[in-house]
Motif scaffolding. Structure first.
Motif, PDB file in Angstrom:
ATOM      1  N   ASP A  34       0.841  -1.183   0.000  1.00  0.00           N
ATOM      2  CA  ASP A  34       0.000   0.000   0.000  1.00  0.00           C
ATOM      3  C   ASP A  34       0.885   1.246   0.000  1.00  0.00           C
ATOM      4  OD1 ASP A  34       0.908   0.387   2.613  1.00  0.00           O
ATOM      5  OD2 ASP A  34      -1.003  -0.128   3.557  1.00  0.00           O
ATOM      6  N   ARG A  71      -5.824  -0.889   2.787  1.00  0.00           N
ATOM      7  CA  ARG A  71      -4.494  -0.851   3.385  1.00  0.00           C
ATOM      8  C   ARG A  71      -4.060  -2.285   3.658  1.00  0.00           C
ATOM      9  NH1 ARG A  71      -4.023   2.735   7.143  1.00  0.00           N
ATOM     10  NH2 ARG A  71      -5.917   3.898   6.593  1.00  0.00           N
ATOM     11  N   ASP A 137      -4.739   2.152  12.042  1.00  0.00           N
ATOM     12  CA  ASP A 137      -3.642   3.051  11.704  1.00  0.00           C
ATOM     13  C   ASP A 137      -3.012   3.707  12.941  1.00  0.00           C
ATOM     14  OD1 ASP A 137      -5.950   4.410  12.257  1.00  0.00           O
ATOM     15  OD2 ASP A 137      -5.837   5.771  10.548  1.00  0.00           O
TER      16      ASP A 137
END
Length: 514
Positions: A34, A71, A137
């Protein structure tokens, strides 16, 4: 024979087992890439073990949901949940917060994995979401994972067990949870052998991971031991840069993306010579656009026509059948596709009818909606189960399927059936028309009448009355369009489907129409 090849040659294998085999065979080969980095097969396999072990530690028993842009760790969670014996319910970030709550609850998700943007968007409904919410994240995800080296308890993944619950786009109503089994996904993964998804394949994916459009290319890529390059957001220039830099061999794009890529001023300057196969699905794909792709973009062009619910798929290998670009191809091998009339009877040869399909790749059911499941099914005289598509089509003399329209989008005007796709095809023939959608609106005189919403090509000049006169001169008397409205753009779902219901509702709320 290598372990992964032996699995693919067998009667049934699972995605977690295939990834494990590649992790043992080639642990340093890139599995997913990614914008932030890469996971090799060894890393992906180990992290998926940690996800599975953490879910088992938390006593998760049914499903997880994911609300995030694409992702690497989206794929990690997907794989880990499967390895733990759970189903995955990937949800569309574009959905309303209340819809996301309803879908997560419907899926019985005990864990919700999300990213920063979506956590913020869902802040008002956090108390109604699954109790365990993990940010992908942030360090929170690393802290939640089971310790490095953890191994989950083995879970037997039988073919009939749910692999994922894919929620319909909602373009025609409330999203329904489509339950796809491990057996159905196995049949999708077997496509790795058909279209060159081997250990050297590199697949560029710019459509979202909650969509079956993306997954039917992601999973064959991984089944073949290749590399998936993920884009969080589609951008034409970035797409072409990645395709060239990673020597991409495969891709899946929806028609509106193909249109934008081919229109890019520098398209012909990029080296796309490594492409083996380009795929398309999810929305009408014009023959003119297909022809342009065949002329200027190396590699095969393959169109899939089918539903997330499965049932039957038509495949058009466009480069092999350049005279059939107006069709969606012929039924895939082993797929039984038929046409039925409004009263559920088999359509006569050459007659237009609703498309129904049967194959080994067929959904189990709509989650918790037996009534909706029954509405989607059709059985022939032998009791064979088919899935109804809601699309109208007809076979030509060579067995190729030509789509007309969705049954609910067909306009019945003065007792005559009008297919919006016919009208859209005429309007696309005008040099000033960049995009168009025709919908049926209420009419006191005719019951319904067609209205066209048009996006004008930059640098051209045409008025709505001029375009209306031009189009109606080329249409039959009962096909004539009653009005044309210009738009800067047409409303589309994340995978490129025109949201005709929005256009129809918008038009209906306006002032009284003729």
């Amino acid at each position: 024979m290598k372990p992964a090849d032996a699995l693919l040659a067998g009667n049934y294998a699972t995605l977690p087992d295939l990834v494990r085999a590649y992790a043992e065979e080639r642990p340093d080969h890139p599995a997913v890439i990614d914008g932030d980095g890469m996971l090799t097969y060894g890393q992906l396999d180990a992290r998926a073990d940690r996800v599975a072990a953490a879910l088992q530690r938390d006593n998760a028993t049914k499903a997880v949901s994911i609300v995030s842009t694409s992702r690497n760790d989206y794929v990690t969670v997907y794989l880990g949940a499967l390895r733990a014996g759970l189903a995955v319910a990937p949800l569309a970030p574009s959905s309303l917060p209340e819809q996301i709550v309803a879908m997560a609850q419907d899926a019985d998700a005990q864990h919700l994995f999300l990213d920063a943007d979506n956590e913020q968007a869902l802040r008002a409904v956090l108390s109604d979401l699954p109790p365990r919410r993990i940010r992908l994240d942030t360090p929170q995800f690393e802290q939640w994972l089971a310790p490095e080296g953890s191994k989950p308890a083995p879970a037997e993944l039988k073919p009939e067990m749910p692999f994922n619950i894919i929620y319909s786009s909602g373009t025609t109503g409330t999203p329904k949870g489509i339950v796809q089994s491990h057996g159905m996904r196995w049949l999708h993964m077997q496509r790795a052998n058909l279209y060159g998804y081997d250990r050297d394949a590199v697949t560029l994916l710019s459509t979202p991971l909650y969509s079956n459009t993306t997954l039917v290319s992601l999973f064959p890529t991984m089944a073949g031991g290749g590399t998936a390059v993920l884009m969080a957001k589609f951008d034409v220039a970035k797409y072409l840069e990645l395709a060239q830099a990673h020597h991409v061999t495969h891709t899946m794009l929806v028609p509106v993306q193909y249109s934008r890529v081919m229109a890019h001023a520098d398209f012909d300057k990029y080296d796309l010579s490594n492409f083996r196969a380009k795929f398309c699905t999810s929305a009408p794909f014009s023959g003119v656009l297909k022809a342009d792709i065949l002329k200027r973009w190396p590699g095969k062009l393959i169109e899939y026509y089918g539903m997330t619910e499965g049932g039957g798929t038509c495949i058009l290998v466009a480069d092999e059948f350049p005279t059939k670009l107006h069709t969606v191809g012929r039924p895939a091998e082993g797929h039984d596709i038929r046409l039925i009339t409004e009263d559920g009877k088999p359509a006569a040869p050459g007659e237009i009818g609703e498309i129904v399909g049967h194959s080994g790749a067929i959904m189990t059911h709509y989650h918790k909606q037996p009534g909706k499941t029954a509405e989607a099914e059709w059985f022939d005289e032998t009791g064979k189960r088919f899935i109804r598509t809601g699309d109208m089509g007809r076979f030509d003399a060579d067995g190729f399927m030509q789509l007309m329209d969705r049954r609910k989008d067909m306009v019945i005007s003065g007792g005559f059936n009008i297919y919006p796709s016919d009208l859209e095809a005429v309007l696309r023939g005008h040099d000033a028309v960049a995009d168009v959608a025709v919908v049926g609106v209420a009419s006191e005189q005719w019951g319904e009448t067609p209205v066209a919403f048009v996006v004008v090509r930059p640098g051209t000049a045409v008025t709505a009355p001029e375009l209306l006169l031009w189009a109606n001169a080329k249409l039959g008397k009962m096909q004539r369009i009653s009005a044309i409205e210009f738009r800067d753009q047409l409303p589309r779902s994340a995978i490129g489907k025109v949201l005709k219901r929005e256009l129809r509702d918008e038009y209906g709320k306006a002032a009284t129409r003729p």
